[in-house]
Design a protein around this motif. Structure first.
Motif, mmCIF file in Angstrom:
data_model
loop_
_atom_site.group_PDB
_atom_site.id
_atom_site.type_symbol
_atom_site.label_atom_id
_atom_site.label_comp_id
_atom_site.label_asym_id
_atom_site.label_seq_id
_atom_site.Cartn_x
_atom_site.Cartn_y
_atom_site.Cartn_z
ATOM 1 N N CYS A 18 0.847 -1.201 0.000
ATOM 2 C CA CYS A 18 0.000 0.000 0.000
ATOM 3 C C CYS A 18 0.878 1.245 0.000
ATOM 4 O O CYS A 18 0.844 2.067 0.930
ATOM 5 C CB CYS A 18 -0.933 0.005 1.212
ATOM 6 S SG CYS A 18 -2.276 -1.197 1.123
ATOM 7 N N ILE A 19 1.695 1.377 -1.058
ATOM 8 C CA ILE A 19 2.612 2.509 -1.150
ATOM 9 C C ILE A 19 2.415 3.300 -2.439
ATOM 10 O O ILE A 19 3.200 4.187 -2.744
ATOM 11 C CB ILE A 19 4.083 2.045 -1.038
ATOM 12 C CG1 ILE A 19 4.396 0.928 -2.042
ATOM 13 C CG2 ILE A 19 4.395 1.598 0.385
ATOM 14 C CD1 ILE A 19 5.845 0.478 -2.021
ATOM 15 N N THR B 88 8.089 6.831 -1.249
ATOM 16 C CA THR B 88 7.671 5.597 -0.583
ATOM 17 C C THR B 88 8.495 5.313 0.666
ATOM 18 O O THR B 88 8.062 4.558 1.539
ATOM 19 C CB THR B 88 7.789 4.401 -1.542
ATOM 20 O OG1 THR B 88 9.131 4.344 -2.054
ATOM 21 C CG2 THR B 88 6.824 4.548 -2.713
ATOM 22 N N GLY C 138 1.105 6.073 -5.007
ATOM 23 C CA GLY C 138 0.683 7.465 -4.904
ATOM 24 C C GLY C 138 1.459 8.300 -3.913
ATOM 25 O O GLY C 138 1.192 9.502 -3.784
ATOM 26 N N LEU C 139 2.421 7.716 -3.195
ATOM 27 C CA LEU C 139 3.204 8.484 -2.232
ATOM 28 C C LEU C 139 4.299 9.266 -2.965
ATOM 29 O O LEU C 139 4.928 8.757 -3.892
ATOM 30 C CB LEU C 139 3.846 7.555 -1.201
ATOM 31 C CG LEU C 139 2.903 6.735 -0.312
ATOM 32 C CD1 LEU C 139 3.709 5.829 0.604
ATOM 33 C CD2 LEU C 139 1.996 7.652 0.502
ATOM 34 N N GLY D 242 -0.245 4.619 1.540
ATOM 35 C CA GLY D 242 -0.489 4.777 0.117
ATOM 36 C C GLY D 242 -1.620 3.905 -0.384
ATOM 37 O O GLY D 242 -2.418 3.348 0.385
ATOM 38 N N GLN E 226 1.842 1.954 6.296
ATOM 39 C CA GLN E 226 1.707 2.277 4.876
ATOM 40 C C GLN E 226 0.458 3.127 4.669
ATOM 41 O O GLN E 226 -0.637 2.724 5.054
ATOM 42 C CB GLN E 226 1.598 1.000 4.042
ATOM 43 C CG GLN E 226 2.780 0.050 4.202
ATOM 44 C CD GLN E 226 2.615 -1.206 3.370
ATOM 45 O OE1 GLN E 226 2.642 -1.167 2.152
ATOM 46 N NE2 GLN E 226 2.448 -2.330 4.052
#
Length: 231
Positions: A6-7, A13, A9-10, A76, A74
């Motif tokens: 779930c990373i 990361t 769009g960051l 993202g 996480q």
């Protein structure tokens, strides 16, 4: 070995590492296909992994950590839709991008890819506990019974292949593109066909193993057959 799912769009990361109390000389390492690592210098991580890359859900990471027990948070987006996993010959460090657990027996090579072979292996380590399974030609035998979010895995394969997870498998259909080219069949070498295969795969957004190129005589007809998700 750990992984991140779930990373997406960051902006960076690596911010998921900030919730742990890292100590000097702690490390995070991956292989893609060569070893890449970053070392904590007491204030921040430094090294090639930080300078040139982001953390990826497709990769597994070894962590050498001497700080207080911590959870890495996480914030993202998950990788949706899920992507097939491409394995090179030899050892591969992969992450587990899906949001839920799959039995090791639910993974399978995709259409157009070689299957897993006898003595291919998968292993992972959590703290001092090592788990290992070996493919015997029919099933995976050993202590790796499932692939789990948050865990990274090392796969060793005798030939390059692409695999999918459970409900993502078997959901492909074939699309054919036919082009008429100039010249004769002898003008198209194996390397020409391989380059065309890669170009078509890139344009279609699929792995190269899912594209088949056939060159036939006559007016030199080039047919590209692409296996794509049925949806």
């Amino acid at each position: 070995m750990i992984s991140f799912n779930c990373i997406g769009g960051l902006s960076s990361t690596f911010e998921v590492l900030e919730t742990a109390s890292w100590k000097a000389d702690d490390k995070i390492i991956t292989r893609d296909p060569f070893l890449k690592f970053a070392t904590f210098d007491g204030q921040k991580f430094v090294g090639g992994l930080m300078n040139h890359d982001q953390l990826l859900p497709s990769l597994g990471y070894r962590v050498y950590y001497t700080g207080e027990p911590a959870n890495l948070t996480q914030t993202g987006l998950p990788q949706l839709p899920g992507e097939n996993i491409v394995l090179r010959f030899g050892w591969n460090w992969i992450g587990h991008a899906p949001l839920h657990t799959y039995s090791i027996d639910e993974i399978a090579s995709v259409v157009g890819s070689p299957p897993f072979g006898i003595d291919d292996q998968v292993k992972t380590r959590v703290s001092s506990s090592l788990k290992l399974s070996t493919y015997n030609g029919e099933i995976w035998a050993g202590s790796v019974a499932q692939l789990t979010p948050g865990i990274g895995y090392e796969f060793k394969v005798a030939q390059a292949l692409t695999f999918c997870y459970g409900d993502w498998c078997g959901t492909t259909e074939k699309v054919e593109l036919t082009l008429e080219a100039s010249g004769s069949v002898s003008d198209y070498s194996d390397s020409d066909i391989s380059r065309l295969q890669q170009h078509v795969a890139t344009a279609a957004g699929v792995d190269q193993s899912l594209v088949t190129i056939a060159v036939t005589a006559g007016s030199v007809i080039i047919t590209a057959t692409i296996a794509v998700p049925a949806s």
